[in-house]
Design an enzyme around this catalytic site. Structure first.
Site, PDB file in Angstrom:
ATOM      1  N   ARG A  63       0.939  -1.276  -0.161  1.00 37.60           N
ATOM      2  CA  ARG A  63      -0.185   0.207   0.013  1.00 37.60           C
ATOM      3  C   ARG A  63       0.865   1.168  -0.325  1.00 37.60           C
ATOM      4  O   ARG A  63       0.753   1.977  -0.599  1.00 37.60           O
ATOM      5  CB  ARG A  63      -1.111   0.147   1.103  1.00 37.60           C
ATOM      6  CG  ARG A  63      -1.904   1.239   0.951  1.00 37.60           C
ATOM      7  CD  ARG A  63      -2.301   0.764   1.917  1.00 37.60           C
ATOM      8  NE  ARG A  63      -3.745  -0.312   1.681  1.00 37.60           N
ATOM      9  CZ  ARG A  63      -4.036  -1.006   2.757  1.00 37.60           C
ATOM     10  NH1 ARG A  63      -3.172  -0.956   3.830  1.00 37.60           N
ATOM     11  NH2 ARG A  63      -5.190  -1.742   2.331  1.00 37.60           N
ATOM     12  N   ALA A  64       2.401   1.233   0.653  1.00 34.09           N
ATOM     13  CA  ALA A  64       3.148   2.853   0.917  1.00 34.09           C
ATOM     14  C   ALA A  64       3.477   2.608  -0.295  1.00 34.09           C
ATOM     15  O   ALA A  64       3.295   3.877  -0.595  1.00 34.09           O
ATOM     16  CB  ALA A  64       4.085   2.476   1.914  1.00 34.09           C
TER      17      ALA A  64
END
Length: 660
Positions: free
Chosen positions: A254-255
């Site tokens: 996600r980052a």
């Protein structure tokens, strides 16, 4: 639900905000690209968090039907029905039509959804909000209704860390995070106060002076939105992004995705047609800090030097040749993708993953001890020697310490409680949480003959109505009384004790308890941490714990009683659990053991549940901790029995007198 841009009194202009540059930038980038996933704003009270958020909505482009973008505020006490929507009962009862009634997420479409004190919101509601913000749609399958509608909005959550942190798994779901604090510069503070006073004196005139600046910002946001699809993200910059995330060892992907979206939005915001290194750097400062918290007690934030080192390493990665997008399956054949020499090493200074990483290292071993449980010998006059507590030992999953009976405290995950969100366990003739339909029908069935019913509909009376008795879980006040005397310091026993306390604190964090810490040593008891929901502060306090001297256990129990009674005035529904970690060897004064038992009895008389964790070790055991547990009328458990892996079951503190 608040709404801006609708002819109501003007809000504080976005352009008039003094300072808070990073917060304003984060909000602006989310306005350019709502797919970033929202902003979490962490900061102390009085730092204009709400003011900045409310000012943003006025800058957003109008929605498709021409109306201004809305600012929708979600109250902490909102139900899931109010958030996502539910069956429209009015249409069902009036028209017999099964219809859907939209909730706040639908109202926030193409606007701003603002959640103040998001850390106090129920976890399942936070999940719903973050899922909607990430997908841009809401899907509802409930009450016989299947419905889906768009819900693209800028999600902004604000919180005061002193009131408790968000769980790390929820932190990761927010796209960006910003820490805000009041400026310490005198001129800046003067300017903030002056502008606020001017606005309060003449809101319309003040807003008018900044109208053109706000209009220019709104035009720039609209232009950046329009240009966003054309902004190029090269493989070189994508490799830089991937290298940064790998360098900081963030979990999942996600980052990487959020960093790429944020860098693209920043490039569009500055009018560029391609993402550059400066865009990646800005995005990293907003995207990575809160994702480094794997443990609830890890410190948030990003060290500037660590970022510089990571950017330098990422630059080297970005300079490498790109792999073939379709490498030959034969590793020896042509076109194979180059294999990196080694995995990037995390830069120096990265915080270890242990929750008590900031605890100081143990000092040199103490001199040889004359007895297993006595402090080191000393010569000459003067106070008893003190020493720094050693680093906590390894942490573990603890047994569930639970207060008996059923309470009515704040939602949590420790003890049983009556709760409108809990499961239905039985019907009640008293007022409950909602209608218990089956119980109502059974109560009415007994009287149908008397009421003359032979066929047709059942005849109901008000006395038949039964409420639903629902049970959930509540959070408690867990008050630790820690024996930090000389006998506890022997053989570094306190390292094992502090390790157990950190384990208990993590358990309290997960169960949404408030915690307080009292230390007992020397001639007094000290409240080193007043009751708070920010349990990570307790871990930091343990790092500076001093040990040595006598053991005034009586003062510790009396201080615990005072804290509990004072907290009951502030929060009457929150029940207290005292966890005493001691070897029971009270010293100092006349008959200290008996005094400790009397003080323990006073604490028990205040209807406080308790657990004594016996920390005694060595060949000679006096069993005094068990006697204290008896005086407290509480539960007893040895330190080595505190682990849930070693001993199964639940420790219920106290006796039946604590039951509701």
């Amino acid at each position: 639900m608040a709404q801006t841009g609708s002819g109501i009194d003007p809000g504080f202009p976005f352009s008039a905000i003094v300072g808070q540059d990073q917060l304003r930038l984060a909000l602006t980038l989310c306005a350019v690209h709502p797919g970033i996933g929202g902003v979490l704003v962490r900061g102390e009270k009085g730092t204009a968090k709400s003011t900045v958020v409310r000012a943003l909505a006025a800058l957003l482009p109008p929605v498709d039907d021409g109306r201004p973008a809305r600012l929708v505020e979600l109250p902490v006490g909102a139900t899931e029905d109010r958030v996502v929507g539910s069956l429209d009962l009015e249409k069902v009862l009036r028209d017999g039509e099964r219809a859907f009634q939209p909730g706040l997420l639908a109202a926030a479409h193409d606007g701003v959804l603002y959640v103040d004190e998001v850390n106090l919101l129920h976890d399942h509601l936070v999940d719903v909000l973050l899922d909607a913000a990430a997908m841009g749609r809401v899907h509802i399958e409930r009450d016989g209704v299947s419905h889906s509608h768009p819900a693209r909005f800028v999600l902004v959550g604000t919180m005061n860390p002193e009131e408790g942190e968000l769980r790390p798994q929820l932190l990761d779901r927010f796209g960006l995070a910003v820490d805000v604090a009041a400026s310490r510069d005198v001129d800046t503070r003067m300017q903030v106060v002056r502008r606020r006073l001017d606005f309060e004196a003449d809101p319309g005139g003040f807003a008018g002076r900044y109208a053109e600046q706000d209009a220019a910002l709104a035009r720039r946001i609209a232009a950046a939105r329009a240009a966003l699809p054309a902004v190029a993200l090269s493989d070189t910059e994508l490799r830089r992004i991937a290298a940064l995330c790998a360098s900081f060892d963030v979990d999942g992907m996600r980052a990487d995705l959020v960093l790429a979206r944020t860098a693209t939005a920043h490039a569009a915001w500055r009018g560029a047609d391609a993402v550059a290194e400066e865009d990646v750097r800005v995005a990293a400062e907003l995207t990575l800090p809160h994702r480094r918290r794997r443990d609830p007690f890890d410190e948030p934030g990003l060290d500037p030097q660590q970022l510089e080192d990571a950017m330098r390493d990422a630059a080297e990665q970005a300079g490498r040749p790109d792999p073939d997008p379709e490498p030959d399956p034969d590793p020896d054949g042509p076109g194979g993708a180059p294999v990196p020499d080694e995995t990037p090493t995390p830069p120096d200074g990265q915080a270890p993953e242990t929750p008590a990483a900031d605890a100081p290292a143990p000092e040199a071993p103490a001199p040889a001890e004359t007895a297993p449980d006595e402090a080191p010998a000393r010569s000459g006059p003067g106070p008893a020697p003190q020493r720094q507590a050693g680093a906590p030992s390894a942490q573990f999953r603890t047994r569930l310490l639970q207060i008996p009976g059923v309470g009515e405290g704040a939602p949590g995950r420790r003890s049983r409680s009556r709760s409108p969100q809990g499961r239905t366990v039985r019907s009640t003739s008293e007022r409950g949480h909602g209608l218990h339909l089956v119980g109502t029908l059974f109560a009415a069935a007994e009287h149908q003959v008397v009421r003359g019913r032979t066929t047709g509909r059942m005849k109901l009376a008000p006395s038949d109505i039964r409420g639903a008795h629902r049970e959930g879980r509540e959070g408690n006040l867990v008050l630790f009384v820690v024996d930090a005397s000389g006998s506890m310091a022997a053989r570094d026993r306190l390292s094992a004790v502090t390790g157990a306390i950190v384990s208990l604190l993590r358990d309290a964090y997960q169960r949404r308890d408030k915690v307080a810490v009292i230390t007992v040593r020397g001639s007094s008891a000290e409240l080193v941490l007043p009751p708070t929901s920010s349990v990570d502060v307790a871990v930091r306090r343990l790092a500076s714990l001093r040990t040595g001297g006598k053991t005034p256990l009586a003062q510790g129990f009396l201080e615990a009683r005072r804290v509990v009674l004072r907290e009951k005035v502030r929060d009457p529904q929150r029940r207290a659990l005292v966890v005493a970690l001691t070897d029971g060897r009270a010293t100092g004064g006349v008959d200290p053991v008996q005094r400790a038992k009397v003080a323990a009895g006073l604490l028990a008389d205040a209807s406080v549940a308790s657990v004594v964790v016996d920390c005694e070790s060595g060949m000679i055991r006096l069993g005094l901790a068990r006697e204290l547990a008896t005086a407290l009328r509480g539960a007893y458990v040895r330190l080595d029995e505190l682990s849930a892996e070693q001993v199964a079951g639940v420790v219920r503190a106290g006796t039946s007198k604590f039951a509701a």
